[in-house]
Design an enzyme around this catalytic site. Structure first.
Site, PDB file in Angstrom:
ATOM      1  N   HIS A  53       0.789  -1.170  -0.087  1.00 19.80           N
ATOM      2  CA  HIS A  53       0.041  -0.013  -0.004  1.00 19.80           C
ATOM      3  C   HIS A  53       0.845   1.126  -0.118  1.00 19.80           C
ATOM      4  CE1 HIS A  53       0.565   1.574   4.069  1.00 19.80           C
ATOM      5  NE2 HIS A  53       0.727   0.255   4.680  1.00 19.80           N
ATOM      6  N   CYS A  54       0.295   2.265  -0.657  1.00 18.89           N
ATOM      7  CA  CYS A  54       0.992   3.550  -0.744  1.00 18.89           C
ATOM      8  C   CYS A  54       0.187   4.382   0.203  1.00 18.89           C
ATOM      9  CB  CYS A  54       1.133   4.159  -2.166  1.00 18.89           C
ATOM     10  SG  CYS A  54      -0.203   4.266  -2.782  1.00 18.89           S
ATOM     11  N   MET A  55       0.122   5.769  -0.121  1.00 18.81           N
ATOM     12  CA  MET A  55      -0.394   6.796   0.824  1.00 18.81           C
ATOM     13  C   MET A  55      -2.121   6.732   0.800  1.00 18.81           C
ATOM     14  SD  MET A  55       2.159   9.831   0.178  1.00 18.81           S
ATOM     15  CE  MET A  55       2.315   9.567  -1.346  1.00 18.81           C
TER      16      MET A  55
END
Length: 474
Positions: free
Chosen positions: A26-28
């Site tokens: 996952h990123c932001m």
């Protein structure tokens, strides 16, 4: 059942069930899922889930759930499916769901029009190798920056005390835990991307460190006769070596009997690729990386204002196309060889130009409520170097502001290039967030560049970047 638990359950079901999930990162704002069989994914169901802001159909399925809860949803999905979970970057923001939704709707539309090529696959591979390391780069870089500031204060006599020197030593040890062993981390991630055993990739990365080799008992470069240096060839050599390792390992798995595969395959693979790495890849990759560093520093040093403008102006389109990831190994090579990368502060001006353009849109298009609502969410994080909501949610869809933002980035890049010797000690975010990573106390120069980019983006957008329809929507 909490909102996060429901989201995780619904997303997993739409992806074809827990058995269809291979791994999760996952990123932001996005949960990125690698599935075993894309045919089992129900995209219509996925897009209709309450709480899903957008879906990007790519090599990894990207499910936009927004900041704040993305890490919780990703962890719950990993727990439910048993899939491995890695983290790209984290964020703890609470306000910009509308900006994120608008950004990813336009991003999906833009990406769907792009033809997937071998070059794009290479870029994705590079991104998948280094994106999981970004939090470590930032953390280690900031810790190293704190150590450098304390060390400078000690040298200047502004502070004193043996205990402060001990703190500096400890901070540098923590920093080097990332930077010194970067080749190993790169080898592990490269193996994951190329489908090899991660541990074997880590060993090849560690091999380039030439542990135990001394001046009294060196390994010679077979091409020049000089002593081979630890880390020669850098991460470029590591990535190439692990790519070769993946092909050899996969081939051996097919021909070695199952009864002895666990013993024979890793042994032969490591021996073959290890020798090839030391005697062939390290010398050749060293030649390539040295030449690359020389050329880039020469371009920035000689070109000055002109080079700074070109890099600052054209970096935003590279981000839009996803080509900016190719610069990550270049930044790292520059840092490894010279202690800092002059390229990153100039490239960071692209985001600053976009922030200036966004401020101009806020002022100029006061009657455009939809645009202002998007800017409320996208602009604050833009100051911190997170530019995706502004690119895909504001400037790119509107057209003109994207080009005026590029000009603003060029103005900031020209200022940075003109001042000269403004580098960053680690790979990290841009904007204000890059300030603690600026090398050699050139903080003021970087701030001047930021202000110039803000001003350039604002002025060009205010006077040339809007239309009547933007200013007075019906």
């Amino acid at each position: 059942m909490s909102k996060e638990e429901r989201l995780a359950k619904d997303i997993t079901h739409a992806l074809g069930g827990s058995q269809n999930i291979s791994n999760i990162i996952h990123c932001m704002t996005r949960v990125r899922i690698k599935v075993h069989n894309d045919a089992k994914v129900n995209y219509d169901e996925l897009k209709s889930i309450n709480g899903v802001l957008g879906v990007v159909e790519d090599e990894r399925i990207q499910v936009v759930v927004g900041p704040g809860i993305v890490n919780k949803v990703a962890k719950l999905m990993a727990d439910q499916s048993g899939a491995t979970l890695a983290e790209e970057t984290t964020e703890n923001q609470s306000y910009k769901s509308q900006a994120e939704k608008r950004a990813y709707e336009h991003k999906k539309q833009f990406q769907s029009q792009r033809k997937q090529s071998k070059w794009n696959k290479v870029l994705k591979s590079i991104a998948n190798i280094f994106i999981p390391l970004i939090p470590a780069f930032i953390g280690a870089g900031l810790i190293g920056g704190i150590a450098a500031i304390l060390s400078n204060l000690l040298t200047a006599g502004s502070i004193s005390g043996q205990w402060i020197q001990q703190i500096v030593t400890v901070l540098n040890v923590i920093k080097d835990g990332m930077l010194f062993y970067l080749a190993i981390f790169t080898g592990i991630n490269s193996a994951k991307v190329f489908g090899a055993t991660p541990g074997l990739g880590g060993v090849i990365g560690g091999t380039t460190l030439l542990t135990g080799i001394t001046d009294e008992n060196p390994i010679k470069n077979i091409f020049t006769g000089e002593h081979l240096a630890a880390g020669q060839g850098g991460i470029i050599g590591v990535i190439f070596a692990v790519w070769l390792l993946s092909m050899v390992e996969k081939r051996l798995h097919k021909i070695i009997p199952n009864s002895i595969d666990i013993i024979v395959t890793p042994t032969i693979t490591l021996l073959l690729i290890g020798l090839l790495t030391i005697f062939i890849i390290m010398p050749l990759a060293g030649f390539v990386s040295d030449g690359l560093v020389y050329v880039i520093n020469w371009i920035i040093g000689v070109g000055g204002i002109f080079s700074g403008f070109i890099i600052g102006a054209f970096f935003l389109p590279l981000v839009m196309l996803g080509l900016h990831h190719i610069f990550t190994p270049i930044h790292i090579e520059l840092i490894n060889q010279t202690g800092s990368t002059y390229l990153l502060p100039i490239a960071a001006m692209a985001g600053a130009g976009q922030v200036g353009a966004a401020i101009a849109l806020w002022v100029r298009c006061g009657k455009n409520k939809e645009l202002r609502n998007t800017l409320k969410g996208a602009l604050p994080v833009g100051f911190l170097g997170i530019g995706e909501p502004l690119i895909y949610g504001v400037t790119l869809p509107l057209g003109r502001p994207f080009f005026t933002a590029c000009i603003g980035g060029g103005v900031g890049g020209a200022v940075i290039g003109g001042i000269g010797h403004i580098g960053a000690t680690a790979v990290g975010p841009s904007g204000i967030s890059l300030l603690p990573l600026i090398a050699n106390n050139m903080y003021l120069g970087y701030i001047v560049g930021l202000l110039a980019a803000y001003a350039g983006g604002f002025i060009f957008t205010y006077f040339f970047g809007t239309t009547k329809e933007m200013r007075n929507p019906e």
